[in-house]
Design an enzyme around this catalytic site. Structure first.
Site, PDB file in Angstrom:
ATOM      1  N   ASP A 282       5.027  11.311 -11.621  1.00 51.34           N
ATOM      2  CA  ASP A 282       4.075  10.983 -10.554  1.00 51.34           C
ATOM      3  C   ASP A 282       3.457  12.275 -10.022  1.00 51.34           C
ATOM      4  O   ASP A 282       4.041  13.348 -10.152  1.00 51.34           O
ATOM      5  CB  ASP A 282       4.801  10.309  -9.378  1.00 51.34           C
TER       6      ASP A 282
ATOM      7  N   ARG B 281      -2.195   8.903 -16.218  1.00 52.09           N
ATOM      8  CA  ARG B 281      -2.547   7.855 -15.249  1.00 52.09           C
ATOM      9  C   ARG B 281      -3.572   8.468 -14.285  1.00 52.09           C
ATOM     10  O   ARG B 281      -3.375   9.564 -13.787  1.00 52.09           O
ATOM     11  CB  ARG B 281      -1.310   7.435 -14.465  1.00 52.09           C
TER      12      ARG B 281
HETATM   13  C1  FAD Z   1       0.383   2.225 -10.607  1.00 53.93           C
HETATM   14  C2  FAD Z   1      -0.018   3.185  -9.532  1.00 53.93           C
HETATM   15  C3  FAD Z   1       0.587   4.427  -9.478  1.00 53.93           C
HETATM   16  C4  FAD Z   1       0.213   5.350  -8.499  1.00 53.93           C
HETATM   17  N1  FAD Z   1       0.725   6.626  -8.538  1.00 53.93           N
HETATM   18  C5  FAD Z   1       0.258   7.545  -7.683  1.00 53.93           C
HETATM   19  C6  FAD Z   1       0.642   8.911  -7.802  1.00 53.93           C
HETATM   20  O1  FAD Z   1       1.420   9.295  -8.675  1.00 53.93           O
HETATM   21  N2  FAD Z   1       0.129   9.785  -6.896  1.00 53.93           N
HETATM   22  C7  FAD Z   1      -0.756   9.415  -5.929  1.00 53.93           C
HETATM   23  O2  FAD Z   1      -1.219  10.276  -5.174  1.00 53.93           O
HETATM   24  N3  FAD Z   1      -1.128   8.138  -5.802  1.00 53.93           N
HETATM   25  C8  FAD Z   1      -0.647   7.199  -6.641  1.00 53.93           C
HETATM   26  N4  FAD Z   1      -1.062   5.895  -6.520  1.00 53.93           N
HETATM   27  C9  FAD Z   1      -1.791   5.449  -5.309  1.00 53.93           C
HETATM   28  C10 FAD Z   1      -3.289   5.695  -5.423  1.00 53.93           C
HETATM   29  O3  FAD Z   1      -3.554   7.072  -5.307  1.00 53.93           O
HETATM   30  C11 FAD Z   1      -4.054   4.947  -4.304  1.00 53.93           C
HETATM   31  O4  FAD Z   1      -3.618   5.403  -3.057  1.00 53.93           O
HETATM   32  C12 FAD Z   1      -3.894   3.436  -4.347  1.00 53.93           C
HETATM   33  O5  FAD Z   1      -3.902   2.951  -5.645  1.00 53.93           O
HETATM   34  C13 FAD Z   1      -5.030   2.745  -3.559  1.00 53.93           C
HETATM   35  O6  FAD Z   1      -6.247   3.017  -4.153  1.00 53.93           O
HETATM   36  P1  FAD Z   1      -7.061   1.980  -5.090  1.00 53.93           P
HETATM   37  O7  FAD Z   1      -7.397   2.713  -6.325  1.00 53.93           O
HETATM   38  O8  FAD Z   1      -6.311   0.744  -5.282  1.00 53.93           O
HETATM   39  O9  FAD Z   1      -8.430   1.765  -4.355  1.00 53.93           O
HETATM   40  P2  FAD Z   1      -8.841   1.365  -2.877  1.00 53.93           P
HETATM   41  O10 FAD Z   1     -10.324   1.565  -2.826  1.00 53.93           O
HETATM   42  O11 FAD Z   1      -7.989   2.067  -1.881  1.00 53.93           O
HETATM   43  O12 FAD Z   1      -8.502  -0.157  -2.828  1.00 53.93           O
HETATM   44  C14 FAD Z   1      -9.251  -1.141  -3.529  1.00 53.93           C
HETATM   45  C15 FAD Z   1      -8.838  -2.507  -3.012  1.00 53.93           C
HETATM   46  O13 FAD Z   1      -7.474  -2.739  -3.407  1.00 53.93           O
HETATM   47  C16 FAD Z   1      -6.740  -3.344  -2.362  1.00 53.93           C
HETATM   48  N5  FAD Z   1      -5.637  -2.455  -1.966  1.00 53.93           N
HETATM   49  C17 FAD Z   1      -5.494  -1.132  -2.251  1.00 53.93           C
HETATM   50  N6  FAD Z   1      -4.327  -0.652  -1.752  1.00 53.93           N
HETATM   51  C18 FAD Z   1      -3.747  -1.695  -1.127  1.00 53.93           C
HETATM   52  C19 FAD Z   1      -2.508  -1.845  -0.433  1.00 53.93           C
HETATM   53  N7  FAD Z   1      -1.669  -0.813  -0.269  1.00 53.93           N
HETATM   54  N8  FAD Z   1      -2.224  -3.062   0.091  1.00 53.93           N
HETATM   55  C20 FAD Z   1      -3.067  -4.110  -0.084  1.00 53.93           C
HETATM   56  N9  FAD Z   1      -4.246  -4.028  -0.745  1.00 53.93           N
HETATM   57  C21 FAD Z   1      -4.577  -2.844  -1.259  1.00 53.93           C
HETATM   58  C22 FAD Z   1      -7.686  -3.602  -1.239  1.00 53.93           C
HETATM   59  O14 FAD Z   1      -8.193  -4.890  -1.384  1.00 53.93           O
HETATM   60  C23 FAD Z   1      -8.802  -2.598  -1.476  1.00 53.93           C
HETATM   61  O15 FAD Z   1     -10.011  -3.025  -0.969  1.00 53.93           O
HETATM   62  C24 FAD Z   1      -0.737   4.973  -7.507  1.00 53.93           C
HETATM   63  C25 FAD Z   1      -1.349   3.727  -7.583  1.00 53.93           C
HETATM   64  C26 FAD Z   1      -1.023   2.854  -8.572  1.00 53.93           C
HETATM   65  C27 FAD Z   1      -1.736   1.539  -8.649  1.00 53.93           C
END
Ligand code: FAD
Length: 309
Positions: free
Chosen positions: A135, A186
């Site tokens: 991660d 990722r």
């Molecule tokens: C499999 C996976 C691994 C990850 N690993 C890391 C990592 O190693 N390091 C790191 O910095 N970040 C990591 N993240 C988190 C990532 O950086 C984002 O903070 C997170 O994915 C929210 O961004 P989004 O791309 O979904 O887009 P956004 O624009 O934030 O969200 C898009 C839509 O998704 C929905 N949504 C998003 N988050 C949530 C939530 N928490 N609860 C409910 N609905 C939500 C909402 O409807 C929102 O409108 C990971 C995410 C995923 C999916």
């Protein structure tokens, strides 16, 4: 106005994720809400969730929640637990790999401790036919994380991947230097509190950068894990791979346990590979706070449920 309110709330929640007092309070009263995002506190709980997800055609990964370990003995016990986790996943024949934070393996003790701990886990995973993803944590850890990833690849381990964050300005350059390795990466937007000196402060810029990086990754020779719940980006990815003849064996979608489960199912029904990241463990507080910060509406959900109790 709504945007700046969300931005301020996000910053407050992320800085509150470091508060031991709030952690105690949330552990006491907010457990029910954290369980939406966490596949249980024990490995047994988690295995049940993983079985159910695998039966519904999802690939999965798991993480023993924890980070910021400050002594080598604790990091060694985390490694021992992860070895047991790998053995259990193999004996259960689950389609589950690991996602690990280097600060959980001792990165704050030294880069060498974290590198050796990770190497032993990647070697063990390799013997079991499994895969380990590193991660990505705060921006101050990116250099060490990428150096350790590169070191493992140079040592001949192919069952390891890492993560790049679209909110960092540096990421395009990092990606270009990694692409010759045909990496398994990722791509995420980024979940930590970062200064505008290193990260785009505006969400629209992060989203735009994400799409650029995703296209660059998909054109490279490696494997791309498109980790987002953003349906506009997911639609764009699907159109892009179709237009460029990029096969489904070259990428997958990844989402978090408890976030947008219907979207996860829709993609599986369309025949895409979807991995659900399903962490477990008692130290869920910082992880939970990052999930709240991603969507401030989640805070209202928690408060409403607390008031109903
Ligand atoms: C499999 C996976 C691994 C990850 N690993 C890391 C990592 O190693 N390091 C790191 O910095 N970040 C990591 N993240 C988190 C990532 O950086 C984002 O903070 C997170 O994915 C929210 O961004 P989004 O791309 O979904 O887009 P956004 O624009 O934030 O969200 C898009 C839509 O998704 C929905 N949504 C998003 N988050 C949530 C939530 N928490 N609860 C409910 N609905 C939500 C909402 O409807 C929102 O409108 C990971 C995410 C995923 C999916």
């Amino acid at each position: 106005m709504v945007l700046s309110l969300n931005g301020a709330m996000r910053r407050s929640l992320l800085s509150a994720s470091r508060s031991p007092g709030l952690s105690r309070l949330v552990h006491r009263y907010g457990r029910f809400a954290a369980y939406r995002f966490v596949a249980g506190e024990t490995l047994d709980d988690c295995v049940q969730v993983l079985r159910r997800l695998n039966a519904a055609e999802f690939k999965t990964n798991t993480t023993l929640l924890g980070e910021g370990v400050r002594d080598a003995a604790t990091a060694a016990s985390v490694v021992a637990t992860y070895r047991q986790v790998l053995d259990r996943l193999a004996s259960e024949q689950l389609r589950t790999n690991l996602a690990i934070k280097l600060t959980h393996l001792g990165l704050d003790v030294s880069e060498e401790v974290a590198a050796q701990n990770l190497t032993s886990l990647v070697a063990h995973a390799g013997r079991l036919g499994s895969f380990v993803r590193i991660d990505m944590e705060e921006s101050a850890r990116v250099d060490a994380t990428l150096a350790i990833y590169r070191r493992l690849r140079e040592a001949g381990y192919d069952n390891v991947g890492t993560v790049l964050q679209a909110y960092l300005y540096r990421t395009e350059e990092d990606l270009r230097t990694l692409l010759p390795l045909r990496p398994n990466l990722r791509l995420v937007k980024g979940a930590y509190l970062e200064s505008p000196a290193v990260a785009f402060p505006r969400k629209a810029d992060v989203d735009r950068h994400y799409v650029q990086l995703m296209e660059l990754m998909l054109q490279g020779g490696g494997y791309t894990a498109i980790a987002t719940h953003d349906d506009r980006i997911i639609d764009h990815a699907i159109q892009y791979v179709n237009r460029h003849g990029i096969g489904r064996e070259r990428f997958e979608f990844q989402m978090l346990y408890g976030v947008r489960p219907r979207l996860q199912q829709d993609l599986v029904r369309q025949g895409y590979t979807v991995l659900v990241a399903s962490p477990f463990g008692a130290q869920w507080f910082p992880y939970f706070m990052r999930r709240l910060a991603e969507r401030p509406a989640n805070v209202l959900f928690v408060l409403r449920n607390l008031l109903r109790r």
